[in-house]
Design a protein around this motif. Structure first.
Motif, PDB file in Angstrom:
ATOM      1  N   LEU A  18       0.779  -0.946  -0.147  1.00  0.00           N
ATOM      2  CA  LEU A  18      -0.054  -0.229  -0.055  1.00  0.00           C
ATOM      3  C   LEU A  18       0.736   0.980   0.321  1.00  0.00           C
ATOM      4  N   ALA A  19       1.974   1.030   0.375  1.00  0.00           N
ATOM      5  CA  ALA A  19       3.122   2.334   1.116  1.00  0.00           C
ATOM      6  C   ALA A  19       3.485   2.662  -1.105  1.00  0.00           C
ATOM      7  N   ARG A  20       4.141   1.296  -1.690  1.00  0.00           N
ATOM      8  CA  ARG A  20       4.266   2.016  -2.736  1.00  0.00           C
ATOM      9  C   ARG A  20       2.904   1.943  -3.694  1.00  0.00           C
ATOM     10  N   TRP A  21       1.954   1.823  -3.715  1.00  0.00           N
ATOM     11  CA  TRP A  21       1.035   2.487  -4.683  1.00  0.00           C
ATOM     12  C   TRP A  21       0.430   3.968  -4.340  1.00  0.00           C
ATOM     13  N   TRP A  22       0.305   4.200  -3.009  1.00  0.00           N
ATOM     14  CA  TRP A  22       0.083   5.867  -2.233  1.00  0.00           C
ATOM     15  C   TRP A  22       1.272   6.545  -2.878  1.00  0.00           C
ATOM     16  N   GLY A  23       2.575   6.118  -2.655  1.00  0.00           N
ATOM     17  CA  GLY A  23       4.066   6.575  -3.091  1.00  0.00           C
ATOM     18  C   GLY A  23       3.536   6.868  -4.934  1.00  0.00           C
ATOM     19  N   THR A  60     -14.161  -1.875   8.948  1.00  0.00           N
ATOM     20  CA  THR A  60     -15.304  -2.315   9.379  1.00  0.00           C
ATOM     21  C   THR A  60     -16.361  -1.379   8.467  1.00  0.00           C
ATOM     22  N   GLY A  61     -16.134  -0.075   8.214  1.00  0.00           N
ATOM     23  CA  GLY A  61     -16.921   0.940   8.419  1.00  0.00           C
ATOM     24  C   GLY A  61     -16.402   2.365   7.367  1.00  0.00           C
ATOM     25  N   LYS A  62     -16.527   3.230   6.983  1.00  0.00           N
ATOM     26  CA  LYS A  62     -15.828   4.921   6.653  1.00  0.00           C
ATOM     27  C   LYS A  62     -15.041   4.957   7.153  1.00  0.00           C
ATOM     28  N   ASN A  63     -13.708   5.851   6.531  1.00  0.00           N
ATOM     29  CA  ASN A  63     -13.139   5.608   7.176  1.00  0.00           C
ATOM     30  C   ASN A  63     -13.325   7.307   7.806  1.00  0.00           C
ATOM     31  N   ARG A  64     -12.832   7.917   8.940  1.00  0.00           N
ATOM     32  CA  ARG A  64     -13.814   9.196   9.743  1.00  0.00           C
ATOM     33  C   ARG A  64     -11.751   9.733   9.472  1.00  0.00           C
ATOM     34  N   LEU A  65     -10.713   9.278   8.548  1.00  0.00           N
ATOM     35  CA  LEU A  65      -9.570  10.488   7.740  1.00  0.00           C
ATOM     36  C   LEU A  65      -9.613  10.103   6.738  1.00  0.00           C
ATOM     37  N   GLY A  85      -5.404   0.692  -9.911  1.00  0.00           N
ATOM     38  CA  GLY A  85      -6.240  -0.020  -9.070  1.00  0.00           C
ATOM     39  C   GLY A  85      -7.001   0.207  -7.661  1.00  0.00           C
ATOM     40  N   ALA A  86      -7.651   1.598  -7.924  1.00  0.00           N
ATOM     41  CA  ALA A  86      -8.607   2.786  -7.227  1.00  0.00           C
ATOM     42  C   ALA A  86      -9.692   1.879  -7.302  1.00  0.00           C
ATOM     43  N   ARG A  87     -10.973   1.987  -6.831  1.00  0.00           N
ATOM     44  CA  ARG A  87     -12.236   2.188  -7.816  1.00  0.00           C
ATOM     45  C   ARG A  87     -13.367   2.882  -6.937  1.00  0.00           C
ATOM     46  N   PRO A 104      -6.494   0.439  -2.965  1.00  0.00           N
ATOM     47  CA  PRO A 104      -7.063  -1.134  -3.013  1.00  0.00           C
ATOM     48  C   PRO A 104      -7.157  -2.007  -1.944  1.00  0.00           C
ATOM     49  N   GLU A 105      -6.745  -0.754  -0.779  1.00  0.00           N
ATOM     50  CA  GLU A 105      -7.223  -1.937   0.389  1.00  0.00           C
ATOM     51  C   GLU A 105      -8.804  -1.797   1.300  1.00  0.00           C
ATOM     52  N   GLY A 106      -8.812  -0.389   0.341  1.00  0.00           N
ATOM     53  CA  GLY A 106     -10.204  -0.127   0.856  1.00  0.00           C
ATOM     54  C   GLY A 106     -10.825   1.521   1.316  1.00  0.00           C
ATOM     55  N   ASN A 107      -9.614   2.013   1.679  1.00  0.00           N
ATOM     56  CA  ASN A 107     -10.012   3.221   2.589  1.00  0.00           C
ATOM     57  C   ASN A 107      -9.660   4.615   1.061  1.00  0.00           C
ATOM     58  N   GLU A 108     -11.154   4.818   1.558  1.00  0.00           N
ATOM     59  CA  GLU A 108     -11.993   6.165   0.962  1.00  0.00           C
ATOM     60  C   GLU A 108     -10.542   7.672   0.733  1.00  0.00           C
TER      61      GLU A 108
END
Length: 117
Positions: A18-23, A60-65, A85-87, A104-108
């Protein structure tokens, strides 16, 4: 003196991946990687960085941040991120000028319309 923002920490099933993706998304460099964390920073080495650590439980739910991105061209950036790979996700945002995506891990995160810096 008060505090300075150093990093934001994101839980991840696979911190290095995930670090490489965001990088790649942000044009940041991977500056540290171990079994327990991966850190990316802007190429100038300045703060803030983003630190990815192993999660202890499933999301389990929407990110708070979340992260807001400010591209020059919203449509082109959304297309690039989806190709990476975003959706698209619906978190109940209704009619808004930004686009909500998930990594890719579901973080909005949001892709804004171009704004002054």
């Amino acid at each position: 003196m008060g505090s300075r923002w150093h990093t934001i920490v994101i839980d991840a099933a696979d911190p290095a991946r995930l670090a490489r993706w965001w990088g790649e998304v942000l044009g940041y460099e991977l500056v540290y990687e171990s079994r327990d964390e991966a850190v990316i920073r802007g190429k100038d080495g300045g703060d803030p960085g983003i630190c990815f650590v192993p999660l202890t439980e499933a999301k389990t739910g929407k990110n708070r941040l979340h992260i807001d991105l400010n591209p020059d061209d919203q449509d082109a950036e959304v297309e690039r991120l989806v190709d990476m790979g975003a959706r698209h996700v619906d978190i109940g945002q209704r009619e808004v000028p930004w686009v909500v995506l998930a990594d890719p891990e579901g973080n909005e995160f949001c892709v804004l319309t171009a704004r002054e810096q």
